[in-house]
Design an enzyme around this catalytic site. Structure first.
Site, PDB file in Angstrom:
ATOM      1  N   ALA A  27       0.863  -1.182   0.000  1.00 47.53           N
ATOM      2  CA  ALA A  27       0.000   0.000   0.000  1.00 47.53           C
ATOM      3  C   ALA A  27       0.896   1.228   0.000  1.00 47.53           C
ATOM      4  O   ALA A  27       1.530   1.537   1.007  1.00 47.53           O
ATOM      5  CB  ALA A  27      -0.902  -0.009   1.229  1.00 47.53           C
ATOM      6  N   MET A  28       0.964   1.930  -1.115  1.00 51.31           N
ATOM      7  CA  MET A  28       1.906   3.031  -1.284  1.00 51.31           C
ATOM      8  C   MET A  28       1.184   4.374  -1.258  1.00 51.31           C
ATOM      9  O   MET A  28       0.403   4.685  -2.156  1.00 51.31           O
ATOM     10  CB  MET A  28       2.691   2.855  -2.579  1.00 51.31           C
ATOM     11  CG  MET A  28       3.462   1.543  -2.621  1.00 51.31           C
ATOM     12  SD  MET A  28       4.643   1.451  -3.975  1.00 51.31           S
ATOM     13  CE  MET A  28       5.829   2.707  -3.495  1.00 51.31           C
ATOM     14  N   GLY A  30       2.779   7.267  -1.226  1.00 45.81           N
ATOM     15  CA  GLY A  30       3.608   8.308  -1.807  1.00 45.81           C
ATOM     16  C   GLY A  30       4.574   8.892  -0.803  1.00 45.81           C
ATOM     17  O   GLY A  30       5.330   9.816  -1.115  1.00 45.81           O
ATOM     18  N   VAL A  32       7.633   8.315   2.450  1.00 44.03           N
ATOM     19  CA  VAL A  32       8.907   7.608   2.569  1.00 44.03           C
ATOM     20  C   VAL A  32       8.741   6.213   3.160  1.00 44.03           C
ATOM     21  O   VAL A  32       9.426   5.269   2.757  1.00 44.03           O
ATOM     22  CB  VAL A  32       9.913   8.446   3.402  1.00 44.03           C
ATOM     23  CG1 VAL A  32       9.422   8.639   4.829  1.00 44.03           C
ATOM     24  CG2 VAL A  32      11.295   7.808   3.387  1.00 44.03           C
ATOM     25  N   ASP A  33       7.828   6.038   4.107  1.00 45.43           N
ATOM     26  CA  ASP A  33       7.707   4.754   4.797  1.00 45.43           C
ATOM     27  C   ASP A  33       7.264   3.629   3.864  1.00 45.43           C
ATOM     28  O   ASP A  33       7.918   2.582   3.776  1.00 45.43           O
ATOM     29  CB  ASP A  33       6.737   4.880   5.976  1.00 45.43           C
ATOM     30  CG  ASP A  33       7.218   5.859   7.023  1.00 45.43           C
ATOM     31  OD1 ASP A  33       8.438   5.904   7.274  1.00 45.43           O
ATOM     32  OD2 ASP A  33       6.387   6.582   7.587  1.00 45.43           O
ATOM     33  N   LEU A  53      -4.022   4.360  -3.533  1.00 42.90           N
ATOM     34  CA  LEU A  53      -5.443   4.690  -3.560  1.00 42.90           C
ATOM     35  C   LEU A  53      -5.611   6.197  -3.687  1.00 42.90           C
ATOM     36  O   LEU A  53      -5.063   6.950  -2.876  1.00 42.90           O
ATOM     37  CB  LEU A  53      -6.131   4.208  -2.280  1.00 42.90           C
ATOM     38  CG  LEU A  53      -6.001   2.722  -1.949  1.00 42.90           C
ATOM     39  CD1 LEU A  53      -6.733   2.419  -0.642  1.00 42.90           C
ATOM     40  CD2 LEU A  53      -6.544   1.868  -3.078  1.00 42.90           C
ATOM     41  N   CYS A 121     -10.207   4.902   8.341  1.00 44.50           N
ATOM     42  CA  CYS A 121      -9.567   4.628   7.056  1.00 44.50           C
ATOM     43  C   CYS A 121      -8.931   3.245   7.066  1.00 44.50           C
ATOM     44  O   CYS A 121      -9.058   2.478   6.106  1.00 44.50           O
ATOM     45  CB  CYS A 121      -8.521   5.700   6.762  1.00 44.50           C
ATOM     46  SG  CYS A 121      -7.749   5.553   5.139  1.00 44.50           S
ATOM     47  N   GLY A 145       3.438   0.653   5.446  1.00 46.53           N
ATOM     48  CA  GLY A 145       4.540   1.346   6.094  1.00 46.53           C
ATOM     49  C   GLY A 145       4.255   1.756   7.520  1.00 46.53           C
ATOM     50  O   GLY A 145       4.943   2.624   8.064  1.00 46.53           O
ATOM     51  N   CYS A 222      -5.369  13.832   6.790  1.00 47.58           N
ATOM     52  CA  CYS A 222      -4.729  14.096   5.503  1.00 47.58           C
ATOM     53  C   CYS A 222      -5.624  14.835   4.529  1.00 47.58           C
ATOM     54  O   CYS A 222      -5.140  15.529   3.641  1.00 47.58           O
ATOM     55  CB  CYS A 222      -4.271  12.779   4.887  1.00 47.58           C
ATOM     56  SG  CYS A 222      -5.632  11.634   4.508  1.00 47.58           S
TER      57      CYS A 222
END
EC number: 2.8.1.13
Length: 408
Positions: A27-28, A30, A32-33, A53, A121, A145, A222
């Site tokens: 699950a990216m 965007g 750094v983790d 997503l 979420c 992450g 976020c």
């Protein structure tokens, strides 16, 4: 130790087959983790797919430093995947995110609560919908992450199951936000950063040549432009901005306010009244649009009642909390260390007695439960705080005030 030597020790994923035979969806966001997670797993030889997503796309939040899962972040995730040489996919979950996270967030504020959208979420979009997508793609695991550890359950009563543990980096501990992760989800999820300090994660990102190595960390909320959550709530729920009274616990009307959404339990500054004594927000009476204030001692709480409890112990919740209750450690704030507590269940509900009192506990927040106070503590789950009990005199004043009629 080199990056190549370090990577295998970070995460074997506990599968009984070779890494190249194991598909992992990362699950990216965007950031750094998650980017380092993808890089480490790629180095270890896993068949890695990156998925981002798209959760929202409204104005200033898209390019705000510390946002996630918006326009710039999606592009960053794509560039990281190009660097690593792994496939990258973007899924449009904007409608789902609005329905399961943003709208309930606004509704919770209207009800006088202080919600935690990150938990919602994780419960819905990330660990339900994305996890299901990972399975459809034939993945053996979904990796994220988050700073939390998972491993084989140490109890012989649950062979083959996994358990959650606090991470090595206590300052980055995200277990509070993951208390609602179900056992089935835990068995499928992997958290490669659980044994790393954040500084090492950034060092690895630099070493891998990732464009996000110096990118700012994401913020708690976020999707809020400029961090002004009241703007989002007012747009979705205009009644949250209706004026009302500011009332003292003793019944005195001290002034008026422009909407309960501007207040939270424990708040002192910005209340908008001058009385010559320090006063704090003690309760938000959403039904009557009253902000109830009182002295600091009226905030002291030793008992919190929970709803939507997610129990991750080896016994059933009823068995664990029977008799004198289940001795454990609890966190009612993400930044606090777990403190001694006892979990109970009786005719009044499920509640936690806190050995050390806490001030400013608000409905809608979480109470996470642990086996111990240290970094290796096992996570036993937790629940959302439905209500709390203050010291007897403050509790009596509040009940009397809430039972009294409100002037039209």
């Amino acid at each position: 130790m080199t990056q190549a030597e370090l990577a295998p020790s970070l995460n074997t994923l506990d599968f009984d087959k070779k890494p190249e035979e194991t598909r992992v969806v990362v699950a990216m966001s965007g950031g750094v983790d998650s980017s380092v997670v993808a890089g480490l797993l790629k180095q270890q030889g896993y068949d890695v797919l990156g998925i981002t997503l798209q959760l929202y796309d409204h104005g200033a939040a898209v390019h705000r430093a510390g946002s996630c899962c918006a326009g710039q972040d999606i592009d960053d995730a794509r560039r990281v995947c190009e660097t690593l040489g792994i496939p990258h996919y973007v899924l449009d979950y904007e409608k789902r995110f609005r329905e399961t996270v943003i709208n309930p967030f606004a509704e919770s504020y209207v009800a006088g609560e202080t919600p935690i959208p990150c938990v919602s979420c994780n419960q819905t979009v990330k660990f339900a919908d994305l996890l299901a997508t990972a399975k459809e793609l034939g993945a053996d695991a979904l990796a994220t992450g988050h700073y939390i550890r998972s491993g084989r359950n140490p109890s012989p009563e649950n062979p083959g199951r996994r358990a959650l543990f606090r991470p090595a980096d206590a300052d980055r501990d995200q277990s509070y936000f993951l208390f609602a992760t179900t056992q089935e989800q835990i068995d499928y999820l992997r958290f490669p950063l659980g044994g790393l300090p954040k500084a090492e994660t950034r060092r690895l990102a630099e070493e891998m040549g990732l464009v996000v190595a110096k990118k700012a960390d994401s913020q708690d909320i976020c999707f809020v432009p400029q961090g002004k959550y009241s703007d989002v709530i007012t747009k979705l729920k205009p009644n949250a901005a209706l004026a009302g009274e500011i009332v003292h616990l003793d019944g005195r009307v001290l002034g008026t306010h422009e909407g309960i959404l501007h207040f939270t339990i424990g708040q002192r500054r910005g209340i908008g009244i001058a009385t010559g004594e320090p006063l704090y927000v003690v309760f938000l009476d959403a039904r009557s649009r009253r902000v109830i204030v009182g002295p600091k001692e009226a905030l002291e709480t030793h008992r919190v009642y929970l709803r939507d409890v997610n129990w991750l112990g080896d016994e059933t919740l009823a068995e664990a909390a029977a008799g004198k209750g289940f001795a454990c450690y609890a966190k009612v704030r993400s930044t606090r260390a777990p403190a001694p507590a006892v979990l109970h269940i009786d005719a009044t509900g499920t509640y936690v007695d806190l050995t050390v009192g806490e001030a400013g506990i608000a409905p809608g927040q979480a109470c996470a439960l642990y086996s111990a106070p240290g970094d290796n503590a096992r996570v036993f789950g937790g629940g959302f705080i439905e209500r709390s009990e203050r010291e007897p005199s403050a509790e009596a004043c509040l009940k009397a005030l809430l039972a009294s009629p409100v002037a039209a």
